[in-house]
Design an enzyme around this catalytic site. Structure first.
Site, PDB file in Angstrom:
ATOM      1  N   ASN A  31       0.845  -1.190   0.000  1.00 37.09           N
ATOM      2  CA  ASN A  31       0.000   0.000   0.000  1.00 37.09           C
ATOM      3  C   ASN A  31       0.882   1.242   0.000  1.00 37.09           C
ATOM      4  O   ASN A  31       1.483   1.581   1.014  1.00 37.09           O
ATOM      5  CB  ASN A  31      -0.924  -0.008   1.224  1.00 37.09           C
ATOM      6  CG  ASN A  31      -2.023   1.028   1.131  1.00 37.09           C
ATOM      7  OD1 ASN A  31      -1.902   2.023   0.426  1.00 37.09           O
ATOM      8  ND2 ASN A  31      -3.105   0.800   1.843  1.00 37.09           N
ATOM      9  N   SER A  80      -2.565   5.216   0.183  1.00 34.55           N
ATOM     10  CA  SER A  80      -3.591   5.732   1.086  1.00 34.55           C
ATOM     11  C   SER A  80      -3.402   7.232   1.280  1.00 34.55           C
ATOM     12  O   SER A  80      -2.284   7.696   1.532  1.00 34.55           O
ATOM     13  CB  SER A  80      -3.517   5.032   2.446  1.00 34.55           C
ATOM     14  OG  SER A  80      -4.359   5.689   3.379  1.00 34.55           O
TER      15      SER A  80
END
Length: 348
Positions: free
Chosen positions: A180, A183
């Site tokens: 990730n 975000s």
């Protein structure tokens, strides 16, 4: 119908994060084995829509997106709902609380959720221990992905060490991994959507990722600049067993002007456009998981027609209820039998 007319109004009368955690708590409750059998009875006619990626079998292409079960507390439940795979996390190396409340709200008119959670996580060690305990009675019948991230206070120049720590904890537990870097709720994280950073990341993770090699995917933002995306694609195509998740939440202000991200219907077109771009740029050589705005079989099929090999749901699951993944599979099976759609399911 029971969910939309009865259960959803009750849940939506509660504070969103409390309602979410309440539902997850029920899935990890001691009476869950009975609940599991009840759910399984609803899925007896669930069609098989098998998909093979990275040498791995997915019973169907509908997965649970990261962010729903951040700590893997409901891991045993997800296959009962009809999911073909699940992505838990985002998990950070050390435990962290995330951002202060309010940090989650519903936007029913927009078919959306807004969040500013900021990776609340019990930490890699505790989540890994939970998964090991679950796996003692056998691994789930569906692939389990682990979404990994950095701790909020880790300097950007030390971010790769955070990803290495997380990967090391879960190397033998996860079937695939998602990095990730997109975000909007962790300061500076989206700046890592760069070719050079991904080159360094793969250089550091590849020595840890062997015997067997686990698929490593990158999750991108819906507002990523195409030149940066093109650089990321170059890095991915130079590596083995890789993929891309399209896309994360869309930056947006929430209550009191607080920074956060939107999920749900506002992402639908942005996600589709990026999927088409990646499909074209890579000539279909890069596995794609499509996320964002899937509320119907039409939405799901559009993602697959655009180039997604698998799809994930989150906001649509919240609004449509526990029968949604199984119903999606049934509708996709119906579409597969139509002449105009069957070719999409035969691309393997």
């Amino acid at each position: 119908m029971i969910y939309k007319s009865f259960l959803r109004p009750i849940l939506f009368s509660l504070e969103p994060e409390y309602a979410h955690n309440l539902c997850l708590g029920l899935l990890s409750h001691p009476f869950y084995p009975f609940f599991h059998k009840l759910l399984a009875s609803f899925q007896k006619d669930l069609p098989l829509l098998p998909k093979e990626l990275w040498g791995m079998q997915f019973p169907n292409p509908v997965g649970l997106a990261a962010g729903f079960d951040k700590n893997g507390v409901g891991l045993r439940a997800w296959e009962s709902f009809g999911f073909g795979f699940v992505e838990i996390g985002t998990v950070t190396p050390l435990p962290q609380e995330g951002n202060p409340a309010p940090r989650l709200c519903r936007l029913p008119k927009e078919g959306a959720l807004w969040n500013s959670l900021g990776f609340p996580s019990q930490g890699a060690q505790r989540v890994a221990e939970r998964l090991k305990k679950v796996f003692l009675s056998g691994r789930p019948k569906i692939p389990v992905g682990i979404n990994i991230g950095k701790n909020r206070h880790t300097p950007l120049e030390e971010t790769i060490e955070d990803y290495k720590k997380c990967f090391s904890y879960f190397k033998d537990l996860g079937d695939f991994f998602v990095v990730n870097v997109s975000s909007p709720n962790t300061p500076g994280l989206k700046s890592l959507q760069q070719k050079r950073f991904l080159e360094l990341l793969f250089d550091r993770l590849n020595p840890l990722n062997s015997s067997p090699r686990k698929p490593l995917l990158v999750k991108i933002a819906p507002d990523i600049e195409l030149k940066n995306l093109a650089g990321i694609l170059e890095v991915l195509l130079r590596n083995e067993s890789v993929g891309i998740v399209i896309a994360n939440t869309l930056p947006a202000k929430g209550p009191g002007g607080k920074e956060g991200g939107l999920s749900g219907k506002p992402l639908r077109e942005l996600s589709l456009g990026l999927i088409r771009f990646v499909k074209k740029e890579t000539a279909g050589r890069l596995p794609i998981i499509g996320v964002g705005g899937i509320f119907s079989s039409k939405d799901a099929f559009e993602k697959m027609e655009a180039g997604a090999d698998l799809i994930e749901i989150f906001t649509g699951f919240v609004y449509n209820g526990p029968s949604f993944p199984a119903n999606l599979c049934r509708e996709l099976e119906r579409l597969r039998k139509t002449p105009q759609c069957s070719a999409i399911f035969l691309q393997d």
